[in-house]
Write an enzyme that holds these catalytic residues in place. Structure first.
Site, PDB file in Angstrom:
ATOM      1  N   GLU A   9       0.822  -1.217   0.000  1.00  0.00           N
ATOM      2  CA  GLU A   9       0.000   0.000   0.000  1.00  0.00           C
ATOM      3  C   GLU A   9       0.851   1.260   0.000  1.00  0.00           C
ATOM      4  OE1 GLU A   9      -2.715   2.048  -0.773  1.00  0.00           O
ATOM      5  OE2 GLU A   9      -3.765   0.308   0.020  1.00  0.00           O
ATOM      6  N   LEU A  16      -1.708   6.503   2.741  1.00  0.00           N
ATOM      7  CA  LEU A  16      -3.057   6.697   2.204  1.00  0.00           C
ATOM      8  C   LEU A  16      -3.593   5.406   1.566  1.00  0.00           C
ATOM      9  CD1 LEU A  16      -2.623  10.200   0.508  1.00  0.00           C
ATOM     10  CD2 LEU A  16      -3.616   9.685   2.746  1.00  0.00           C
ATOM     11  N   GLY A  69      15.108  17.363   5.447  1.00  0.00           N
ATOM     12  CA  GLY A  69      15.123  15.922   5.221  1.00  0.00           C
ATOM     13  C   GLY A  69      13.961  15.408   4.405  1.00  0.00           C
ATOM     14  N   ASP A  94      10.635   8.605  -9.638  1.00  0.00           N
ATOM     15  CA  ASP A  94       9.873   8.050  -8.519  1.00  0.00           C
ATOM     16  C   ASP A  94       8.372   8.175  -8.770  1.00  0.00           C
ATOM     17  OD1 ASP A  94       9.772   6.955  -5.757  1.00  0.00           O
ATOM     18  OD2 ASP A  94       8.798   8.869  -5.347  1.00  0.00           O
ATOM     19  N   LYS A 101       5.523   5.118  -9.379  1.00  0.00           N
ATOM     20  CA  LYS A 101       4.229   5.052  -8.674  1.00  0.00           C
ATOM     21  C   LYS A 101       3.070   4.989  -9.666  1.00  0.00           C
ATOM     22  CE  LYS A 101       5.835   7.511  -4.529  1.00  0.00           C
ATOM     23  NZ  LYS A 101       5.732   8.751  -3.730  1.00  0.00           N
ATOM     24  N   GLY A 136       7.159  11.108   4.603  1.00  0.00           N
ATOM     25  CA  GLY A 136       7.615  11.018   5.989  1.00  0.00           C
ATOM     26  C   GLY A 136       7.758   9.578   6.423  1.00  0.00           C
TER      27      GLY A 136
END
Length: 804
Positions: free
Chosen positions: A589, A596, A648, A662, A666, A785
């Site tokens: 997921e 999410l 970061g 990236d 996805k 995060g």
């Protein structure tokens, strides 16, 4: 009167014998009328058997015999055991000279263990001021001459016992030898292994005892053998029928014949712990208790005899012929199972009788081989039987499914006539794991989930700590025990079958060892770990090569690593096929929306037949932060980028975010969820990095961030009024075909739209479908995060744990 029976471990030197004496003293002081039945002390029976076998081989048995005498005498030098020791010495010498021994001699030898035990305990009790009397059951229990498994002569034995106890009653505490009797010639016989329980049961019957208390080294009967199943729980109450099922299917705490004499007189049996005699133990009575599954019993040292052939079933008298062969050769069959589709019959017999069974069956069915009615008679060694006492077929699918999920396929299963006991034959090496799987599934104990985590950086480390911090509350709320048994990076692994500690970071530095994926699999197998999950929190392109091997070895998979789902479509399909073949699950997921519920939503819509027409959104929390802030603030692009780097939000090399790959990965993952066969190379990706900055050293790149400013200032200024920049992925085209159009691009959108109003580092997705028309399903929330991603992986763990 109560009969107290003490087992060999209870009567062992030191604490055991002291506890036994204290229990008897307490009963006498309380005015209870009792008789004591004893087994041989410690491992005496096994040791005598070993010495006998060694003597028959003319081996050096004398040192073993000296050790035996030393242990049995222990500190009780004033107790005269010379008669037994001298007799044993002569017997062993004779066996050594002849080089063989009969079952009669064996019974004579083994009987000495109980005689020594009873003599010693009688002497100790007498010195304590208790009116104890040594009672030799060779004078009371008269049997047939079936040495090794003698059957008492009922009426004569009963008469002897009643007369003896009538003469020696009142305050006398009779210390009775268990396990042994004698035949009509007064030759020693034994009642079979664990026969001391049978002796105690017979005495209770003959004397109309109020209760038989069986003292052993555990607190009672458990839902499974606690030595094999850590989570086994004590059972407070069983019926005689349930106990009889247990005895017949291998529960060593009960002799197979123990229950019947008690049942005849409705005498309760209580299993107690010598070393914890305050515990109330397990009470066995004729009173029907609560129905349901009570315990798992194991039968080891068995083999499966298989008869296969087209004429076996539907042919009259086949079963009768099989059982005649078994009866004529004194071979007991514990389970028989027939399958019409396989045209076969399976018989479970004692392992030492399997060869004889096969030979005799081959003789019986010799003509059937010629007529092709029988094709094959074979023996499968190294099997064990698990009996689920109290199980009926209405709920059997639950433990059965759990076994299959853990790649344990029962060889056969059988349901008793009562319908309250299902027995499974499994491979011996799978016994421990199978027991734990079944036990975790059907009893009210925690289902254990064993987890191997690969990658312990920001996401992996956060996940490990989240699990350790919440494992107790999850076990309490959901009945699921999460056990992280392995933590690995690319070089070393920390292994602990009972789970890592909160100090895992230091331990992996000091105790970590180099490994291959085969080592992790072997560790899980060697420690019989069930319900396995492998979690990939790395960004490794090479580690995904292990997914197939892990799935083939009973691991479900979870990953925050996107690589496996974005390699070639061929690998993508191969992995799914392996997962299907092995009935394993792969959850990911967090691959697209961090925490999410995006992939799940799309899967559900697609599987329900909903026609998804387009998906678009902001897939990167990092790039969301960049363009949300750049659009809202009147500052150079490089300043926002540096802020993101310092906080970061980006990868160590920010170009990994800025190149758009990236987001492309996805987007590809979502396309493949819709069964599209796109490859990564087919995605149109707008690279946000000026061409001259795409190569070279990271530090050099970080020194040139200001070179972004004129480019993005121009893009920003050329927008229409009240528009903002967003970096999006979009899947469109005719999604009913094999391939869709995949684009990753920077777009300008009105500020007053849902996409234009995005703030912070939120991810944002719009799912357009045929049914919903122009009104998309919108999913929005924190999309970046380590804590959010780790929490998403944690969610996948719990979803997998709830399955099955």
């Amino acid at each position: 009167m109560k009969i107290l029976k003490f087992g060999g471990k209870s009567l062992s030197n030191g604490d055991g014998l002291n506890k036994v004496v204290a229990i008897i003293e307490g009963k006498v002081a309380a005015g209870e009328q009792i008789a004591i039945v004893v087994s041989a002390r410690g491992n005496a029976t096994d040791e005598l058997e070993e010495i006998l076998a060694l003597a028959a081989k003319n081996g050096d048995y004398k040192s073993l015999f000296e050790n035996f005498k030393r242990y049995q005498q222990d500190v009780y030098d004033d107790v005269d055991l010379s008669v037994e020791f001298n007799k044993l010495e002569k017997l062993f010498e004779g066996v050594s000279l002849i080089g063989d021994y009969s079952v009669k001699i064996k019974d004579e030898v083994l009987s000495k263990g109980e005689l020594i035990s009873a003599k010693l305990l009688t002497s100790i009790l007498t010195k304590k001021g208790i009116n104890a009397r040594f009672t030799d059951t060779r004078e009371l229990i008269k049997t047939d001459s079936n040495y090794g498994d003698a059957q008492p002569v009922e009426q004569l034995s009963k008469k002897n016992v009643i007369a003896y106890f009538k003469e020696h009653n009142g305050t006398t505490v009779n210390v009775v030898t268990g396990f042994i009797g004698s035949n009509s010639k007064n030759e020693a016989t034994t009642l079979g292994r664990n026969g001391s329980n049978y002796t105690a049961s017979l005495l209770a019957n003959y004397l109309d005892a109020a209760e038989l208390q069986n003292y052993t080294h555990v607190d009672g009967i458990y839902t499974a053998n606690p030595e094999l199943v850590f989570d086994a729980k004590k059972i407070d109450h069983l019926t005689f029928n349930e106990a009889n099922e247990l005895a017949n299917f291998g529960a060593t705490i009960l002799h197979a014949k123990t229950i019947i004499p008690l049942l005849e007189k409705n005498i309760p049996l209580r299993i107690l712990n010598t070393f914890n005699h305050e515990n109330q133990g397990t009470l066995i009575t004729s009173n029907a208790g609560k129905e349901g599954i009570k315990t798992l019993s194991v039968l080891e040292n068995v083999a499966l005899v298989n008869l296969e052939g087209r004429g076996l079933l539907g042919k009259t008298g086949v079963d009768a012929r099989i059982f005649k062969v078994m009866g004529d050769n004194d071979i007991s069959v514990s389970i028989i199972s027939q399958g019409s589709s396989e045209r076969g019959i399976g018989l479970v017999v004692n392992a030492d009788k399997a060869g004889r069974a096969m030979i005799e069956l081959e003789k019986e069915f010799e003509n059937d081989f010629y007529s092709k009615d029988v094709n094959k008679i074979s023996v499968t060694d190294n099997v064990s039987v698990i009996s689920i006492i109290g199980q009926d077929l209405s709920t059997f699918h639950k433990p059965y499914t759990a076994l299959i999920k853990n790649k344990i396929v029962p060889i056969l299963f059988n349901n008793t006539v009562t319908g309250k006991n299902v027995s499974l034959v499994v491979k011996k090496e799978e016994l421990n794991k199978a027991l734990n799987v079944i036990h975790g599934e059907i009893f009210g104990v925690s289902k254990k989930i064993n987890i191997a985590i690969f990658g312990h950086g920001l996401v992996g480390g956060t996940l490990i700590n989240q699990i350790l911090e919440s494992e107790r509350s999850i076990e309490k709320r959901k009945g699921i025990k999460l056990n992280v048994f392995a933590i690995a990076n690319s070089k070393s692994v920390l292994l602990n079958k009972n789970g890592v500690s909160p100090n895992w970071r230091n331990e992996i530095q000091t105790n970590g060892v180099s490994y291959t994926i085969d080592d992790i699999i072997a560790f899980a197998n060697d420690n019989h770990l069930e319900n396995l999950i492998a979690i990939d929190n790395s960004a490794s392109k090479t580690f995904v090569e292990n997914y197939i091997k892990l799935a083939e070895n009973s691991f479900d998979l979870i990953s925050s690593n996107k690589v496996a789902n974005t390699l070639s479509y061929e690998f993508y399909k191969q992995l799914r096929q392996v997962l299907e073949d092995n009935q394993k699950t792969y959850l990911y997921e967090t691959n697209v929306g961090a925490g999410l519920p995006l992939i799940d939503t799309i899967k559900l819509l697609h599987l329900s037949g909903e026609n998804i027409t387009k998906i678009k959104g902001v897939f990167s929390g990092t790039l969301s932060y960049l363009f949300n802030n750049f659009s809202a603030k009147d500052v150079p692009f490089s300043e926002i980028l540096k802020e993101a780097i310092d906080n970061g939000y980006t990868e160590p090399d920010p170009r990994e975010d800025l190149c758009g790959n990236d987001v492309g990965r996805k987007l590809l993952i979502l396309a493949r969820e819709l069964d599209l066969q796109n490859e990564f190379e087919e995605i149109a990706i707008q690279n946000l990095i000026p061409e001259h900055l795409r190569e070279g050293d990271v530090s050099d790149f970080l020194n040139k961030l200001k070179e972004f400013d004129p480019i993005y200032a121009k893009i920003k200024s050329e927008q229409q009024p009240n528009h903002v920049l967003r970096y999006i992925g979009e899947l469109s085209g005719d999604l009913q075909n094999d391939k869709g159009n995949l684009e990753v691009k920077l777009v300008s959108v009105p500020k007053d739209t849902a996409l234009g109003g995005l703030k912070g580092s939120d991810s944002f997705f719009e799912i357009y479908t045929e049914s919903y028309g122009d009104r998309p399903i919108v999913i929005q929330g924190a999309g970046a995060g380590s804590a959010v991603t780790a929490r998403g992986v944690f969610g996948d763990i719990l979803r997998l744990s709830d399955k099955g």
